[in-house]
Motif scaffolding. Structure first.
Motif: not given
Length: 272
Positions: A151-156
């Protein structure tokens, strides 16, 4: 590395979709000195990474913006890249069922068409920004299918993200059509923190590789909170930040690190 561009009709999406696939192969120079049975051995089942794009991107973005082909070649991993529009890899309330497509139909198509493994320990998913949310959602919803997610720079956290994006002029994302409204995500089966916590007592947890740049104005706090929930829920988590913004320069470093991480996981599996 073999680069395949495939197009097929999706039963779930009810339209034709484009897919880019990278497959490990013998280096070009070595092919000159080997016979065809060695160049194209029978019975290969390559480990496979499903690599998800972010919002406003498509299946070609990782190939166009990074050196993912070179990293995959070094790691000996097949890579699958398909499009999800701006759909957050979810089954939209009104729209396409991208979650079902990526977890069911796409893996079936890939296994039917290409020499890749279907084993959990050989299957990974990763993405940046919206794709980071998607990778975590797929892995946490289907832990029996993926052994690791990136999860890279996730818009979580879509609920927290929506107001920030609107204030910056990005009002193109239809959270109402996808989730029934961004506020409906929190506490639901689309909430990554809920999904992570639900696996706290499970023996089947995917390895988590989470990154976010220190200069991330929108996502750093929510990514850190997501990491904390993963740790609290007993996941094996590798967290990396360092200097970086929400851009391809940062994600280039992320995918290189994640490929190294996967190569290590694969080597460990071979040693067992």
């Amino acid at each position: 590395m073999i680069h395949c561009q495939a197009n097929f009709f999706s039963k779930i999406l009810m339209n034709h979709v484009d897919v880019d696939v990278l497959l490990p192969s013998m280096p070009d120079n070595d092919i000159l000195f080997n016979d065809l049975s060695t160049v194209y051995p029978k019975g290969c089942e390559h480990p496979v990474l499903y690599l998800l794009h972010g919002a406003l991107e498509d299946h070609s973005s990782w190939l166009r913006q990074t050196c993912v082909e070179r990293y995959a070649e070094h790691a000996g991993i097949a890579v699958v890249m398909a499009s999800a529009q701006n759909g957050f890899y979810a089954n939209a309330r009104q729209g396409h069922a991208y979650f079902d497509f990526f977890t069911k139909e796409l893996p079936d198509f890939i296994a039917y068409t290409f020499p890749v493994s279907r084993r959990r320990e050989d299957t990974f998913v990763a993405g940046a920004s919206m794709g980071g949310y998607g990778a975590a959602k797929l892995a946490l919803s289907c832990p029996e299918s993926y052994s690791s997610f990136g999860c890279f720079s996730g818009a979580v956290d879509p609920e927290k993200l929506e107001s920030k994006m609107v204030s910056q002029g990005y009002d193109v994302f239809r959270y109402d059509l996808i989730f029934g409204g961004a506020s409906k995500v929190t506490g639901s089966s689309d909430d990554l923190k809920v999904l992570a916590a639900s696996l706290a007592d499970s023996d089947i947890k995917p390895d988590a590789f989470v990154t976010c740049g220190l200069e991330e104005a929108n996502n750093y706090e929510m990514v850190s909170e997501f990491r904390d929930v993963l740790v609290k829920s007993g996941f094996q988590v590798r967290f990396t930040d360092g200097h970086g913004e929400h851009d391809w320069d940062y994600w280039e470093r992320c995918i290189a690190l994640y490929m190294e991480h996967l190569a290590h996981i694969i080597d460990q599996g071979k040693a067992v």
